[in-house]
Design an enzyme around this catalytic site. Structure first.
Site, PDB file in Angstrom:
ATOM      1  N   HIS A 109      30.392 -15.352   9.687  1.00  0.00           N
ATOM      2  CA  HIS A 109      31.573 -15.595   8.854  1.00  0.00           C
ATOM      3  C   HIS A 109      32.770 -15.973   9.726  1.00  0.00           C
ATOM      4  O   HIS A 109      33.743 -15.228   9.834  1.00  0.00           O
ATOM      5  CB  HIS A 109      31.921 -14.338   8.055  1.00  0.00           C
ATOM      6  N   GLU A 163      23.686 -11.433  11.202  1.00  0.00           N
ATOM      7  CA  GLU A 163      25.130 -11.586  11.387  1.00  0.00           C
ATOM      8  C   GLU A 163      25.823 -10.578  10.482  1.00  0.00           C
ATOM      9  O   GLU A 163      25.222 -10.056   9.550  1.00  0.00           O
ATOM     10  CB  GLU A 163      25.574 -13.022  11.074  1.00  0.00           C
ATOM     11  N   SER A 199      25.887 -15.022   3.517  1.00  0.00           N
ATOM     12  CA  SER A 199      26.498 -13.737   3.206  1.00  0.00           C
ATOM     13  C   SER A 199      25.618 -12.974   2.219  1.00  0.00           C
ATOM     14  O   SER A 199      24.442 -12.744   2.484  1.00  0.00           O
ATOM     15  CB  SER A 199      27.920 -13.956   2.664  1.00  0.00           C
TER      16      SER A 199
END
EC number: 3.4.17.13
Length: 290
Positions: free
Chosen positions: A261, A198, A107
Protein backbone atom coordinates in the site's frame (compact mmCIF):
# COMPACT_ATOMS: atom_id res chain seq x y z
CA UNK A 1 -4.11 -12.58 -18.74
CA UNK A 2 -3.83 -9.19 -20.40
CA UNK A 3 -6.00 -6.25 -21.40
CA UNK A 4 -6.20 -4.49 -24.75
CA UNK A 5 -7.16 -1.02 -25.94
CA UNK A 6 -10.96 -0.76 -26.09
CA UNK A 7 -11.68 -3.57 -23.61
CA UNK A 8 -14.75 -3.18 -21.41
CA UNK A 9 -13.93 -3.15 -17.69
CA UNK A 10 -16.62 -3.39 -15.01
CA UNK A 11 -16.02 -1.94 -11.57
CA UNK A 12 -17.29 -3.80 -8.51
CA UNK A 13 -17.35 -3.06 -4.79
CA UNK A 14 -17.03 -6.23 -2.67
CA UNK A 15 -15.74 -4.59 0.49
CA UNK A 16 -15.62 -1.06 1.94
CA UNK A 17 -17.81 1.89 0.96
CA UNK A 18 -16.46 3.75 -2.07
CA UNK A 19 -15.38 7.40 -2.29
CA UNK A 20 -16.77 9.00 -5.45
CA UNK A 21 -13.88 11.46 -5.70
CA UNK A 22 -11.20 8.76 -5.48
CA UNK A 23 -13.10 6.46 -7.82
CA UNK A 24 -13.46 9.11 -10.52
CA UNK A 25 -9.74 9.91 -10.28
CA UNK A 26 -8.93 6.24 -10.86
CA UNK A 27 -11.40 5.94 -13.73
CA UNK A 28 -9.73 8.89 -15.44
CA UNK A 29 -6.44 6.98 -15.41
CA UNK A 30 -8.00 3.79 -16.80
CA UNK A 31 -9.78 5.68 -19.56
CA UNK A 32 -6.48 7.32 -20.52
CA UNK A 33 -5.24 3.76 -21.22
CA UNK A 34 -8.03 3.33 -23.77
CA UNK A 35 -10.20 1.12 -21.54
CA UNK A 36 -14.00 1.45 -21.48
CA UNK A 37 -15.31 1.56 -17.91
CA UNK A 38 -18.69 0.30 -16.75
CA UNK A 39 -19.90 1.71 -13.41
CA UNK A 40 -22.69 -0.38 -11.80
CA UNK A 41 -25.64 1.57 -10.43
CA UNK A 42 -25.06 0.40 -6.86
CA UNK A 43 -21.33 1.20 -6.70
CA UNK A 44 -21.86 3.94 -4.08
CA UNK A 45 -24.35 2.01 -1.97
CA UNK A 46 -23.50 1.89 1.75
CA UNK A 47 -24.32 -0.35 4.69
CA UNK A 48 -22.44 0.74 7.80
CA UNK A 49 -18.83 0.96 6.52
CA UNK A 50 -19.48 -1.52 3.70
CA UNK A 51 -20.46 -0.97 0.06
CA UNK A 52 -23.93 -2.39 0.68
CA UNK A 53 -25.26 -5.56 2.35
CA UNK A 54 -23.26 -8.78 1.97
CA UNK A 55 -25.73 -10.53 -0.32
CA UNK A 56 -26.02 -7.47 -2.54
CA UNK A 57 -22.25 -7.20 -2.99
CA UNK A 58 -21.95 -10.92 -3.70
CA UNK A 59 -24.82 -10.88 -6.19
CA UNK A 60 -23.27 -7.99 -8.09
CA UNK A 61 -19.96 -9.84 -8.37
CA UNK A 62 -21.63 -13.07 -9.56
CA UNK A 63 -23.70 -11.27 -12.18
CA UNK A 64 -20.76 -9.29 -13.56
CA UNK A 65 -18.47 -12.31 -13.49
CA UNK A 66 -20.87 -14.60 -15.35
CA UNK A 67 -22.29 -12.02 -17.76
CA UNK A 68 -19.64 -12.52 -20.43
CA UNK A 69 -19.79 -8.78 -21.17
CA UNK A 70 -16.46 -7.69 -19.68
CA UNK A 71 -12.78 -8.43 -20.19
CA UNK A 72 -12.02 -7.64 -16.55
CA UNK A 73 -13.62 -6.79 -13.22
CA UNK A 74 -11.63 -4.19 -11.28
CA UNK A 75 -12.35 -3.72 -7.58
CA UNK A 76 -13.23 -0.18 -6.59
CA UNK A 77 -11.86 -0.39 -3.06
CA UNK A 78 -10.55 -2.77 -0.40
CA UNK A 79 -10.99 -2.03 3.30
CA UNK A 80 -13.07 -4.84 4.78
CA UNK A 81 -15.90 -7.00 3.51
CA UNK A 82 -14.60 -9.53 0.98
CA UNK A 83 -14.55 -12.17 3.71
CA UNK A 84 -18.29 -11.77 4.22
CA UNK A 85 -19.23 -12.49 0.60
CA UNK A 86 -17.28 -15.76 0.28
CA UNK A 87 -20.17 -17.90 1.63
CA UNK A 88 -22.39 -16.49 -1.13
CA UNK A 89 -19.90 -17.61 -3.78
CA UNK A 90 -19.85 -21.21 -2.57
CA UNK A 91 -22.32 -22.23 -5.25
CA UNK A 92 -20.78 -20.07 -7.96
CA UNK A 93 -21.75 -21.77 -11.20
CA UNK A 94 -19.14 -21.48 -13.91
CA UNK A 95 -20.34 -21.70 -17.47
CA UNK A 96 -18.40 -23.67 -20.06
CA UNK A 97 -16.73 -20.63 -21.59
CA UNK A 98 -13.04 -20.92 -22.28
CA UNK A 99 -12.23 -17.77 -20.36
CA UNK A 100 -13.56 -15.60 -17.58
CA UNK A 101 -12.99 -11.93 -16.81
CA UNK A 102 -9.69 -10.98 -15.25
CA UNK A 103 -10.17 -10.00 -11.60
CA UNK A 104 -8.05 -7.09 -10.36
CA UNK A 105 -7.64 -5.74 -6.84
CA UNK A 106 -5.55 -5.90 -3.67
CA UNK A 107 -5.66 -5.38 0.10
CA UNK A 108 -8.91 -6.95 1.37
CA UNK A 109 -9.43 -8.38 -2.13
CA UNK A 110 -6.59 -10.83 -1.41
CA UNK A 111 -9.23 -13.12 0.09
CA UNK A 112 -11.31 -13.22 -3.07
CA UNK A 113 -8.36 -13.52 -5.46
CA UNK A 114 -6.84 -16.48 -3.61
CA UNK A 115 -10.26 -18.10 -3.17
CA UNK A 116 -10.99 -17.96 -6.91
CA UNK A 117 -7.68 -19.58 -7.80
CA UNK A 118 -7.87 -22.18 -5.03
CA UNK A 119 -11.44 -23.30 -5.79
CA UNK A 120 -11.85 -22.58 -9.50
CA UNK A 121 -8.26 -22.24 -10.83
CA UNK A 122 -9.06 -18.70 -11.99
CA UNK A 123 -5.94 -16.47 -12.04
CA UNK A 124 -6.07 -12.76 -11.24
CA UNK A 125 -3.96 -9.65 -10.78
CA UNK A 126 -3.07 -8.48 -7.28
CA UNK A 127 -2.93 -4.79 -8.19
CA UNK A 128 -4.12 -1.49 -6.70
CA UNK A 129 -7.86 -0.92 -6.54
CA UNK A 130 -9.37 1.84 -8.68
CA UNK A 131 -9.57 4.28 -5.75
CA UNK A 132 -5.84 3.74 -5.07
CA UNK A 133 -4.62 4.33 -8.64
CA UNK A 134 -4.24 8.10 -8.29
CA UNK A 135 -1.88 7.55 -5.33
CA UNK A 136 0.63 5.65 -7.47
CA UNK A 137 3.77 7.33 -8.72
CA UNK A 138 4.01 7.85 -12.47
CA UNK A 139 6.63 5.11 -12.69
CA UNK A 140 4.44 2.62 -10.80
CA UNK A 141 1.38 3.54 -12.87
CA UNK A 142 3.31 3.11 -16.13
CA UNK A 143 4.63 -0.25 -14.90
CA UNK A 144 1.11 -1.39 -14.03
CA UNK A 145 -0.15 -0.39 -17.46
CA UNK A 146 2.69 -2.26 -19.17
CA UNK A 147 2.00 -5.43 -17.17
CA UNK A 148 -1.76 -5.44 -17.64
CA UNK A 149 -1.55 -4.63 -21.35
CA UNK A 150 0.95 -7.44 -21.85
CA UNK A 151 3.88 -5.25 -22.84
CA UNK A 152 6.08 -6.65 -20.05
CA UNK A 153 6.34 -9.95 -18.21
CA UNK A 154 6.23 -10.03 -14.44
CA UNK A 155 9.62 -9.61 -12.79
CA UNK A 156 10.52 -7.92 -9.51
CA UNK A 157 13.61 -7.53 -7.34
CA UNK A 158 14.08 -7.55 -3.59
CA UNK A 159 16.73 -8.28 -0.97
CA UNK A 160 17.83 -11.69 0.35
CA UNK A 161 16.97 -13.03 3.80
CA UNK A 162 17.26 -16.82 3.41
CA UNK A 163 19.11 -18.07 0.35
CA UNK A 164 17.69 -20.74 -1.93
CA UNK A 165 15.42 -21.28 -4.91
CA UNK A 166 11.72 -21.98 -5.17
CA UNK A 167 9.20 -22.53 -7.91
CA UNK A 168 5.41 -22.62 -7.79
CA UNK A 169 2.18 -20.75 -8.31
CA UNK A 170 2.06 -17.23 -6.87
CA UNK A 171 -0.41 -16.58 -4.07
CA UNK A 172 -0.90 -14.26 -1.13
CA UNK A 173 -1.42 -10.55 -0.58
CA UNK A 174 -2.47 -8.71 2.56
CA UNK A 175 -1.26 -10.46 5.72
CA UNK A 176 -4.13 -9.59 8.08
CA UNK A 177 -6.76 -10.39 5.47
CA UNK A 178 -5.25 -13.77 4.69
CA UNK A 179 -4.79 -14.63 8.37
CA UNK A 180 -8.51 -14.01 8.90
CA UNK A 181 -9.20 -17.10 6.76
CA UNK A 182 -7.34 -19.51 9.06
CA UNK A 183 -9.77 -21.92 10.68
CA UNK A 184 -12.46 -21.28 8.06
CA UNK A 185 -13.49 -23.45 5.09
CA UNK A 186 -12.06 -20.77 2.80
CA UNK A 187 -8.38 -21.07 3.71
CA UNK A 188 -6.60 -21.85 0.40
CA UNK A 189 -4.21 -24.74 -0.11
CA UNK A 190 -0.77 -23.10 -0.22
CA UNK A 191 1.23 -26.31 -0.58
CA UNK A 192 4.17 -25.79 -2.93
CA UNK A 193 3.21 -22.20 -3.72
CA UNK A 194 5.27 -19.03 -3.43
CA UNK A 195 3.60 -16.89 -0.77
CA UNK A 196 3.73 -13.09 -1.10
CA UNK A 197 2.94 -10.98 1.97
CA UNK A 198 2.37 -7.24 2.44
CA UNK A 199 0.69 -5.21 5.17
CA UNK A 200 -0.44 -1.69 6.06
CA UNK A 201 -1.67 0.10 9.19
CA UNK A 202 -0.40 -2.49 11.67
CA UNK A 203 2.02 -1.95 14.55
CA UNK A 204 5.13 -4.10 14.81
CA UNK A 205 3.77 -6.30 17.61
CA UNK A 206 0.66 -7.00 15.52
CA UNK A 207 2.84 -8.03 12.60
CA UNK A 208 4.70 -10.41 14.89
CA UNK A 209 1.38 -11.82 16.09
CA UNK A 210 0.18 -12.40 12.51
CA UNK A 211 3.43 -14.03 11.36
CA UNK A 212 3.42 -16.19 14.49
CA UNK A 213 -0.16 -17.24 13.76
CA UNK A 214 0.83 -18.43 10.28
CA UNK A 215 3.89 -20.18 11.68
CA UNK A 216 1.91 -22.03 14.36
CA UNK A 217 -0.58 -23.10 11.69
CA UNK A 218 2.30 -24.72 9.79
CA UNK A 219 1.95 -22.47 6.76
CA UNK A 220 5.66 -21.75 6.34
CA UNK A 221 6.40 -25.49 6.20
CA UNK A 222 3.96 -25.87 3.29
CA UNK A 223 4.96 -23.05 0.95
CA UNK A 224 7.97 -23.34 -1.34
CA UNK A 225 9.12 -19.75 -0.95
CA UNK A 226 8.27 -16.49 0.81
CA UNK A 227 8.30 -12.95 -0.58
CA UNK A 228 7.92 -10.01 1.81
CA UNK A 229 6.66 -6.75 0.35
CA UNK A 230 6.14 -3.50 2.19
CA UNK A 231 5.19 -3.96 5.85
CA UNK A 232 3.47 -0.79 7.03
CA UNK A 233 6.34 1.36 5.79
CA UNK A 234 8.58 -0.03 8.53
CA UNK A 235 12.34 -0.17 7.93
CA UNK A 236 13.52 -3.79 7.50
CA UNK A 237 15.59 -3.67 10.70
CA UNK A 238 12.27 -3.35 12.51
CA UNK A 239 11.00 -6.77 11.45
CA UNK A 240 13.90 -8.89 10.13
CA UNK A 241 14.83 -10.19 13.58
CA UNK A 242 11.23 -11.36 14.03
CA UNK A 243 11.24 -13.20 10.70
CA UNK A 244 14.56 -14.87 11.50
CA UNK A 245 13.09 -16.22 14.74
CA UNK A 246 9.86 -17.44 13.15
CA UNK A 247 10.70 -18.75 9.68
CA UNK A 248 12.14 -22.19 8.88
CA UNK A 249 15.89 -21.78 8.22
CA UNK A 250 15.62 -23.45 4.80
CA UNK A 251 12.64 -21.49 3.40
CA UNK A 252 13.87 -19.30 0.50
CA UNK A 253 12.84 -15.81 1.59
CA UNK A 254 13.31 -12.32 0.20
CA UNK A 255 12.14 -8.97 1.53
CA UNK A 256 11.79 -5.30 0.51
CA UNK A 257 9.92 -6.15 -2.69
CA UNK A 258 7.88 -3.23 -4.04
CA UNK A 259 4.48 -4.74 -3.24
CA UNK A 260 1.98 -3.11 -0.90
CA UNK A 261 0.00 0.00 0.00
CA UNK A 262 2.43 2.68 -1.11
CA UNK A 263 3.03 4.84 -4.21
CA UNK A 264 5.70 2.56 -5.74
CA UNK A 265 3.62 -0.61 -5.43
CA UNK A 266 3.90 -3.23 -8.16
CA UNK A 267 1.30 -5.78 -9.26
CA UNK A 268 1.75 -9.55 -9.29
CA UNK A 269 -0.29 -12.31 -10.98
CA UNK A 270 -1.97 -14.72 -8.58
CA UNK A 271 -2.05 -18.20 -10.09
CA UNK A 272 0.95 -17.61 -12.35
CA UNK A 273 3.88 -20.02 -12.10
CA UNK A 274 7.03 -18.23 -11.03
CA UNK A 275 10.56 -18.79 -9.81
CA UNK A 276 12.15 -17.19 -6.76
CA UNK A 277 15.94 -17.08 -6.60
CA UNK A 278 17.65 -15.84 -3.45
CA UNK A 279 21.42 -15.46 -3.51
CA UNK A 280 23.94 -13.31 -1.69
CA UNK A 281 23.03 -9.69 -2.30
CA UNK A 282 20.06 -10.40 -4.56
CA UNK A 283 16.47 -11.66 -4.58
CA UNK A 284 14.54 -12.07 -7.82
CA UNK A 285 10.97 -13.20 -8.51
CA UNK A 286 9.84 -13.72 -12.10
CA UNK A 287 7.11 -15.51 -14.01
CA UNK A 288 7.86 -18.68 -15.96
CA UNK A 289 5.88 -20.60 -18.54
CA UNK A 290 3.64 -23.34 -17.22
Amino acid sequence: MKLSHGDRIALFAPAGAVSERELLAGIEILESWGLRIHIPERIFETHRYLAGPDESRAREFRELFLSGDFKALWAARGGFGSLKILPYLKELELTRRRSYPIIIGFSDLSLLLNHLFDRFQIPSWHAPTVTFLARLSKEACDKLKALLLGRERFKINGLPLIQGEAEGFLCGGNLASLASLLGTPYWPDLSGKILIIEETNEKLYRLERLFTQLALAGIFEKVSGLVIGDLCGLPPEGYLSILKEILPPDLPTGYAFKIGHFPESRAFPIGQRARLTISEGRALLFEIDK
